[in-house]
Design an enzyme around this catalytic site. Structure first.
Site, short mmCIF file in Angstrom:
data_model
loop_
_atom_site.label_atom_id
_atom_site.label_comp_id
_atom_site.label_asym_id
_atom_site.label_seq_id
_atom_site.Cartn_x
_atom_site.Cartn_y
_atom_site.Cartn_z
N LYS A 237 0.84 -1.19 0.00
CA LYS A 237 0.00 0.00 0.00
C LYS A 237 0.88 1.25 0.00
O LYS A 237 1.97 1.24 0.56
CB LYS A 237 -0.88 0.04 1.26
CG LYS A 237 -1.94 -1.02 1.36
CD LYS A 237 -2.70 -0.88 2.68
CE LYS A 237 -3.73 -1.98 2.87
NZ LYS A 237 -4.87 -1.82 1.97
N ARG A 311 -10.15 -11.80 2.14
CA ARG A 311 -10.97 -12.92 1.65
C ARG A 311 -10.26 -14.26 1.85
O ARG A 311 -10.91 -15.29 2.02
CB ARG A 311 -11.35 -12.69 0.19
CG ARG A 311 -10.19 -12.64 -0.78
CD ARG A 311 -10.53 -11.87 -2.06
NE ARG A 311 -10.64 -10.42 -1.81
CZ ARG A 311 -10.97 -9.54 -2.73
NH1 ARG A 311 -11.23 -9.92 -3.97
NH2 ARG A 311 -11.04 -8.25 -2.43
#
Length: 457
Positions: A237, A311
């Protein structure tokens, strides 16, 4: 948890909270001197207006507070921050439910000040103002807020697991934590996410049954994403994107708070809670883009992006939870920025395989002013997560519908015909508003609790 401080009933000062349409009626009931003071200040009942009523020895005789026309549970949060500190306040009957008043006051008085050397005094709620249910809900929300607000250097995977185990112990629930080789075998995708961190991943399983719940009581199964810090992994990020990543365990915090509330209220259900406690870091052991993972079900997953790790944390938890064929299977996760683009920070997205479950949660959220919005599990996007080398890819081949694609990925791990709801939450207040201080937020906790209570009615 500053909201849990309260004053005794004796000596509590009356708090008259009023909406714009009720000002004249209130004035007619108060002593003339107090009514004159209120008129002098031009009080109209607008949200946040406050007038202290004069008393003896410089101690106020009470206060009048404007609720505006919005939900009382938020308005009373504003009262908690506006009233003079070090007094206990007792809300008087008015155009609102007493439980909303007490809960709003407690949530508005919340402060995450454990790490401050000097703490500001806060207004107190009279002990008799809050019912046991209100206190249980407030404590559950404050638990979640505290966990989300705690810096990542003080809350790693083991610390989050410790917090869950502490909750289980308080309610004599059966609990276990899974780590090391056992985690690798049982939750291999989660283990891959945490492989790059010096702080190893852990899963927590809590099982509980209400004292009035028989063997045929509804089984409510909860799963939470507990990524204590998310660097993005090798798909790193940018620095701005990491600033709030201590909140990436918000789904686990919300599910733990919800479980605590269910147990504290002794609801007649069977409860199972699974939390994935992990950190997504970079090292020579970290998973890489294009790695292929074998999940608990045997499905293979190509890692399309290491920043889509949530996920992978949830998929094995959902698969294991499905084995029990629960009546309701619910997960919560700070999963996608796409959900925030679609719905903003204050409206969690809900994806659901069962219309009745979705309607129950949405209606409960509206009733308690904790709203959600349903987004579709659109089958037309299923092939977007096809992979040429594995059963599926963790991300889509197209840069659209990110929240839907993430939900479709998770759906592959949920058993057929199970009533499943996936909540994509923000778990944060960007700024302070009435009853919602800046920082971690237990979004949808009250909605889910009300839905479970309605299921038991």
């Amino acid at each position: 948890m500053a909201t849990q401080n309260d004053g005794t009933t004796a000596g509590a000062l009356p708090l008259y909270a009023v909406r714009p349409g009720g000002v004249d009626a209130l004035l007619s009931c108060l002593p003339a001197a107090h009514a004159a003071q209120i008129r002098l200040h031009g009080f109209s009942g607008a949200l946040g207006q406050m007038v202290l009523l004069p008393g003896a020895d410089a101690i106020p005789a009470g206060a009048v507070f404007g609720l505006g026309d919005g939900p009382a549970v938020h308005a009373f949060g504003a009262a908690a921050t506006s009233l003079p500190a070090d007094y206990a306040w007792m809300p008087q009957p008015g155009d609102y439910h007493a439980d909303d008043a007490a809960l709003g006051f407690l949530l508005g008085a919340y402060r995450f000040d454990q790490l401050k050397s000097q703490k500001k005094p806060i207004a107190l709620l009279a002990a008799a103002a809050a019912t046991p249910r209100v206190r249980a809900v407030a404590e559950a929300i404050c638990l979640a807020r505290d966990l989300i607000n705690t810096p990542a250097n003080l809350l790693g995977p083991q610390d989050l697991a410790d917090a869950a185990m502490d909750v289980a112990a308080r309610f004599a629930a059966t609990s276990s934590r899974i780590n090391g080789a056992a985690l690798q075998k049982r939750f291999p995708a989660m283990a891959a996410v945490g492989a790059g961190s010096e702080r190893p991943p852990e899963a927590v399983l809590i099982e509980w049954q209400g004292s009035h719940a028989g063997t045929d009581a509804p089984l409510i199964s909860l799963c939470g994403k507990g990524v204590c810090f998310d660097t993005g992994g090798y798909d790193l990020k940018p620095s701005a994107g990491m600033l709030r990543m201590k909140k990436d365990m918000g789904g686990a915090a919300i599910m733990l708070g919800l479980a605590q509330a269910v147990m504290a209220l002794d609801l007649p259900v069977r409860l199972k809670l699974r939390l994935g406690c992990v950190e997504n870091s970079i090292s020579g052991r970290a998973m890489r883009p294009s790695d292929v993972l074998t999940t608990q079900t045997g499905l293979t997953v190509e890692v399309g992006n290491t920043d889509a790790e949530g996920r992978l944390v949830l998929c094995d938890l959902l698969a294991e939870a499905s084995i029990d064929n629960p009546d309701w299977l619910i997960d919560a996760a700070t999963l996608t920025g796409a959900a925030r683009v679609a719905l903003g920070p204050d409206l969690p997205a809900i994806f659901c395989t069962n219309d009745e479950l979705s309607a129950t949660i949405l209606a409960a959220g509206q009733a308690v002013h904790d709203p959600l919005w349903r987004l579709p599990l659109f089958d037309g996007y299923e092939n977007w997560i096809d992979s040429p080398v594995a059963d599926l890819n963790s991300v889509a081949s197209k840069p659209m519908a990110g929240a839907i694609v993430a939900a479709l990925f998770l759906k592959r791990f949920v058993g057929k015909n199970i009533a499943w709801a996936h909540l994509d939450v923000y778990a944060w207040n960007d700024s302070t508003r009435p009853g919602r201080p800046e920082g971690g937020e237990a979004q949808a906790l009250r909605a889910l609790l009300a839905a479970i209570e309605n299921r038991c009615a």
